[in-house]
Design a protein around this motif. Structure first.
Motif, PDB file in Angstrom:
ATOM      1  N   UNK A 119       0.845  -1.192   0.000  1.00  0.00           N
ATOM      2  CA  UNK A 119       0.000   0.000   0.000  1.00  0.00           C
ATOM      3  C   UNK A 119       0.878   1.239   0.000  1.00  0.00           C
ATOM      4  N   UNK A 120       0.461   2.238  -0.774  1.00  0.00           N
ATOM      5  CA  UNK A 120       1.190   3.500  -0.861  1.00  0.00           C
ATOM      6  C   UNK A 120       1.000   4.320   0.410  1.00  0.00           C
ATOM      7  N   UNK A 121       2.073   4.947   0.861  1.00  0.00           N
ATOM      8  CA  UNK A 121       2.011   5.937   1.937  1.00  0.00           C
ATOM      9  C   UNK A 121       1.920   7.305   1.274  1.00  0.00           C
ATOM     10  N   UNK A 177      -3.046   4.568   9.433  1.00  0.00           N
ATOM     11  CA  UNK A 177      -2.597   3.958   8.178  1.00  0.00           C
ATOM     12  C   UNK A 177      -2.900   2.468   8.288  1.00  0.00           C
ATOM     13  N   UNK A 178      -3.628   1.933   7.311  1.00  0.00           N
ATOM     14  CA  UNK A 178      -4.135   0.566   7.460  1.00  0.00           C
ATOM     15  C   UNK A 178      -3.931  -0.237   6.186  1.00  0.00           C
ATOM     16  N   UNK A 179      -3.492  -1.481   6.357  1.00  0.00           N
ATOM     17  CA  UNK A 179      -3.381  -2.436   5.257  1.00  0.00           C
ATOM     18  C   UNK A 179      -4.107  -3.706   5.676  1.00  0.00           C
ATOM     19  N   UNK A 210     -11.751 -10.122   4.328  1.00  0.00           N
ATOM     20  CA  UNK A 210     -10.814  -9.011   4.184  1.00  0.00           C
ATOM     21  C   UNK A 210     -11.210  -7.861   5.102  1.00  0.00           C
ATOM     22  N   UNK A 211     -10.243  -7.338   5.837  1.00  0.00           N
ATOM     23  CA  UNK A 211     -10.493  -6.256   6.785  1.00  0.00           C
ATOM     24  C   UNK A 211     -10.650  -6.722   8.216  1.00  0.00           C
ATOM     25  N   UNK A 212     -10.834  -8.032   8.415  1.00  0.00           N
ATOM     26  CA  UNK A 212     -10.986  -8.542   9.781  1.00  0.00           C
ATOM     27  C   UNK A 212      -9.669  -8.484  10.554  1.00  0.00           C
ATOM     28  N   UNK A 213      -8.540  -8.597   9.842  1.00  0.00           N
ATOM     29  CA  UNK A 213      -7.224  -8.495  10.474  1.00  0.00           C
ATOM     30  C   UNK A 213      -6.411  -7.489   9.667  1.00  0.00           C
ATOM     31  N   UNK A 214      -5.808  -6.520  10.351  1.00  0.00           N
ATOM     32  CA  UNK A 214      -5.136  -5.431   9.645  1.00  0.00           C
ATOM     33  C   UNK A 214      -3.774  -5.111  10.255  1.00  0.00           C
ATOM     34  N   UNK A 215      -2.946  -4.502   9.411  1.00  0.00           N
ATOM     35  CA  UNK A 215      -1.697  -3.867   9.840  1.00  0.00           C
ATOM     36  C   UNK A 215      -1.993  -2.381   9.938  1.00  0.00           C
ATOM     37  N   UNK A 216      -1.809  -1.801  11.121  1.00  0.00           N
ATOM     38  CA  UNK A 216      -2.066  -0.378  11.340  1.00  0.00           C
ATOM     39  C   UNK A 216      -0.768   0.295  11.773  1.00  0.00           C
TER      40      UNK A 216
END
Length: 320
Positions: free
Chosen positions: A193-195, A204-206, A292-298
């Protein structure tokens, strides 16, 4: 049961901006696919051209391992795979990278890039996720190769090749059936994902890839020029949002890298990367049945230009 290396007599040629295909033997289980790159780069300019390890390794833009045309074991960038191997094996993989290419001359670069199909790749006897090559209709490695001219306009690919050695598993029928009955599939894939702005409060979430058991995630952070950098995020979370709401990890970037240094027993860690290792926290992160979206990198981002790449290693049921 025994293991044996088999060197493939047919050397695979590399061409600039092209995809090379390696057809692997389909005689028995394969545990390792060992790729040895030899790349000669010519310099037509009047001055020496300095090059770096990451520039050369990033010519290996993508490596894919696919069985039967639709079962993917691995789809990753060559340099990021190299760096993951660096940490996991507690030593730098073999490379011979000259620091410059002389004016009007050339330089030869050598890189070994092992692909290990095991839930614990460091354990040489681990056969938990070997590829059942003999049960596939095809088994290919695809290498997307770049162009040295992207490093410097005076550079070109003089020649390139990949020597391939596989490690096969020889079994009797009882051993074969035992492996097959307990077989898993290791998958390596990337999400990026682009920053594009500075963000706080972990906004910021992926979305993480879901559906399998996540073993570990290599986190790579790039600045706006495409270089790995430690100045992109200050802290991150691995967060489960559903069906429960919980932070699985909350850690600063610098502390995560300090943990890596101890966990992987290295004197230094390459810039712009860290590993979130679910094995050390909970065994695996089970995302089966999640969406998708249940587990994220923030994360909290420090810059308004760059990107984050998450290299997942997952464990899935074998498809044979």
């Amino acid at each position: 049961m025994r293991f044996a290396h088999k060197y493939l007599d047919e050397v695979t040629k590399l061409n600039a901006d092209d995809v090379a295909t390696i057809k692997l033997p389909r005689d028995r289980f394969i545990r390792d696919v060992l790729l040895y790159f030899t790349i000669k780069i010519a310099n037509a300019g009047a001055a020496d051209v300095a090059v770096t390890e990451d520039q050369i390794l990033n010519l290996i833009k993508r490596i894919r391992v696919v069985a039967g045309g639709d079962v993917t074991f691995l789809e990753v960038n060559g340099y990021r795979k190299f760096l993951m191997n660096y940490l996991e094996f507690n030593t730098k993989p073999y490379v011979n990278i000259p620091s410059s290419i002389p004016a009007g001359g050339d330089a030869t670069f050598e890189i070994e890039l092992p692909l290990i199909f095991a839930t614990n790749p460091v354990n040489e006897y681990d056969v938990s996720a070997v590829i059942p090559a003999h049960l596939t209709s095809s088994l290919n490695v695809y290498i997307d190769f770049g162009n040295p001219a992207d490093i410097d306009a005076n550079l070109s690919l003089a020649s390139g090749q990949v020597d391939v050695t596989i490690k096969e598993v020889y079994t009797n029928k009882a051993e074969h059936d035992k492996i097959l009955n307990n077989l898993q599939r290791v998958i390596e894939l990337e999400v990026e994902k682009t920053v594009d702005e500075i963000k706080s409060n972990y906004t910021f979430k992926v979305d993480l890839d879901v559906g399998n058991l996540i073993q570990k995630i290599g986190i790579f952070t790039y600045d706006g020029t495409g270089n790995l950098s430690n100045s992109i995020i200050s802290a991150y979370k691995i967060r489960q949002n559903s069906p429960i709401d919980v932070d699985l990890e909350k850690i600063t970037w610098k502390q995560s890298r300090a943990e890596d240094k101890r966990a992987y027993v290295l004197e230094s860690i390459p810039d712009g990367m860290t590993i979130w290792d679910a094995q050390y926290r909970m065994g695996v992160l089970d995302t089966r049945g999640l969406k998708s979206g249940d587990v994220t990198f923030n994360a909290n981002t420090l810059v308004s230009s760059g990107k984050v790449v998450l290299l997942h290693r997952e464990i899935a049921p074998a498809q044979v």
